[in-house]
Design a protein around this motif. Sequence first.
Motif, PDB file in Angstrom:
ATOM      1  N   MET A   1     -10.649  -1.682  -1.344  1.00 27.31           N
ATOM      2  CA  MET A   1      -9.932  -0.410  -1.341  1.00 27.31           C
ATOM      3  C   MET A   1      -8.431  -0.646  -1.159  1.00 27.31           C
ATOM      4  O   MET A   1      -8.034  -1.581  -0.465  1.00 27.31           O
ATOM      5  N   PRO A   2      -7.615   0.210  -1.755  1.00 28.33           N
ATOM      6  CA  PRO A   2      -6.167   0.079  -1.545  1.00 28.33           C
ATOM      7  C   PRO A   2      -5.807   0.229  -0.068  1.00 28.33           C
ATOM      8  O   PRO A   2      -6.488   0.916   0.689  1.00 28.33           O
ATOM      9  N   GLU A   3      -4.723  -0.406   0.310  1.00 30.04           N
ATOM     10  CA  GLU A   3      -4.235  -0.364   1.697  1.00 30.04           C
ATOM     11  C   GLU A   3      -2.918   0.396   1.732  1.00 30.04           C
ATOM     12  O   GLU A   3      -1.989   0.074   0.982  1.00 30.04           O
ATOM     13  N   PHE A   4      -2.809   1.399   2.583  1.00 31.81           N
ATOM     14  CA  PHE A   4      -1.618   2.236   2.666  1.00 31.81           C
ATOM     15  C   PHE A   4      -0.882   1.968   3.978  1.00 31.81           C
ATOM     16  O   PHE A   4      -1.478   2.057   5.059  1.00 31.81           O
ATOM     17  N   THR A   5       0.414   1.651   3.873  1.00 29.87           N
ATOM     18  CA  THR A   5       1.272   1.482   5.046  1.00 29.87           C
ATOM     19  C   THR A   5       2.352   2.552   4.994  1.00 29.87           C
ATOM     20  O   THR A   5       3.066   2.662   3.998  1.00 29.87           O
ATOM     21  N   VAL A   6       2.468   3.324   6.055  1.00 32.48           N
ATOM     22  CA  VAL A   6       3.441   4.414   6.118  1.00 32.48           C
ATOM     23  C   VAL A   6       4.631   3.977   6.967  1.00 32.48           C
ATOM     24  O   VAL A   6       4.465   3.555   8.118  1.00 32.48           O
ATOM     25  N   LEU A   7       5.828   4.061   6.392  1.00 31.89           N
ATOM     26  CA  LEU A   7       7.069   3.762   7.093  1.00 31.89           C
ATOM     27  C   LEU A   7       7.894   5.039   7.198  1.00 31.89           C
ATOM     28  O   LEU A   7       7.609   6.024   6.522  1.00 31.89           O
ATOM     29  N   ALA A   8       8.905   5.018   8.047  1.00 28.56           N
ATOM     30  CA  ALA A   8       9.617   6.258   8.364  1.00 28.56           C
ATOM     31  C   ALA A   8      10.406   6.820   7.185  1.00 28.56           C
ATOM     32  O   ALA A   8      10.369   8.027   6.916  1.00 28.56           O
ATOM     33  N   THR A   9      11.131   5.967   6.482  1.00 30.06           N
ATOM     34  CA  THR A   9      12.071   6.441   5.470  1.00 30.06           C
ATOM     35  C   THR A   9      11.942   5.659   4.169  1.00 30.06           C
ATOM     36  O   THR A   9      11.354   4.570   4.123  1.00 30.06           O
ATOM     37  N   ALA A  10      12.556   6.208   3.116  1.00 26.27           N
ATOM     38  CA  ALA A  10      12.583   5.520   1.830  1.00 26.27           C
ATOM     39  C   ALA A  10      13.334   4.194   1.931  1.00 26.27           C
ATOM     40  O   ALA A  10      12.965   3.202   1.294  1.00 26.27           O
ATOM     41  N   GLU A  11      14.378   4.155   2.738  1.00 28.20           N
ATOM     42  CA  GLU A  11      15.131   2.917   2.914  1.00 28.20           C
ATOM     43  C   GLU A  11      14.261   1.844   3.553  1.00 28.20           C
ATOM     44  O   GLU A  11      14.312   0.668   3.156  1.00 28.20           O
ATOM     45  N   GLU A  12      13.450   2.224   4.513  1.00 25.66           N
ATOM     46  CA  GLU A  12      12.550   1.243   5.142  1.00 25.66           C
ATOM     47  C   GLU A  12      11.510   0.746   4.147  1.00 25.66           C
ATOM     48  O   GLU A  12      11.133  -0.435   4.170  1.00 25.66           O
ATOM     49  N   VAL A  13      11.044   1.621   3.280  1.00 27.02           N
ATOM     50  CA  VAL A  13      10.102   1.204   2.234  1.00 27.02           C
ATOM     51  C   VAL A  13      10.762   0.178   1.317  1.00 27.02           C
ATOM     52  O   VAL A  13      10.174  -0.865   1.002  1.00 27.02           O
TER      53      VAL A  13
END
Length: 214
Positions: A1-13
């Motif tokens: 299954m795909p793995e999702f990591t959530v970061l605070a901002t687009a810059e952090e991504v």
Amino acid sequence: MPEFTVLATAEEVAKAAAQQIADALRGEARSLVLAGGTTPRRCYEILAGLHVEWGRVAVLFGDERCVAPDHPDSNYRMAREALLAHVAPATVFRIPAELGPEEGAREYGHVVESVAPLDFVLLGVGEDGHVASLFPGHPLLSATGLTAGIRDSPKPPPERVTLTLGAIRDAREVLILATGAGKAEAVARARRAEVPSGMIAGARWLIDRAAAGQ
């Protein structure tokens, strides 16, 4: 299954994506597939400043619009301006999409075959959940081989060349980026495997809180 990591901002991504690409290229990865789009562009700008032995890296592209390489809509032009003009890859394999969908796909298929399986594929995602030029419900999702041409893209321009879903699925690493509230529905649908971006079982996702619907 795909793995999702959530970061605070687009810059952090963008920063995290650049670091993951650099780490892969410092390891065993020797081929890097680039994407178009605003989120990947910021990633490339950061990646250009990281230490990578580019002289052993082959750069390819996940898709391209059927325009000249210096056209404002060209994924190659964007990648050149943000990254490639600042580093020195061993080889840059540009998609010759200006030849048209069929001939461009045929020519690029030989290139991809010569380096497949691909080591690291970076993808952005559209608000409809598409990746590369693979759109929801489109017959191209079942295309065989490594590359395909499309003449009826639901997003302009209509003529494009893309890696197939099979070529992307066979890659050793796939990283998908999604940022902004406009991508929240696409991310939700990808989690349910309802759109092409959610049909890549081993993919890792980096998304910001807005795209996560938080």
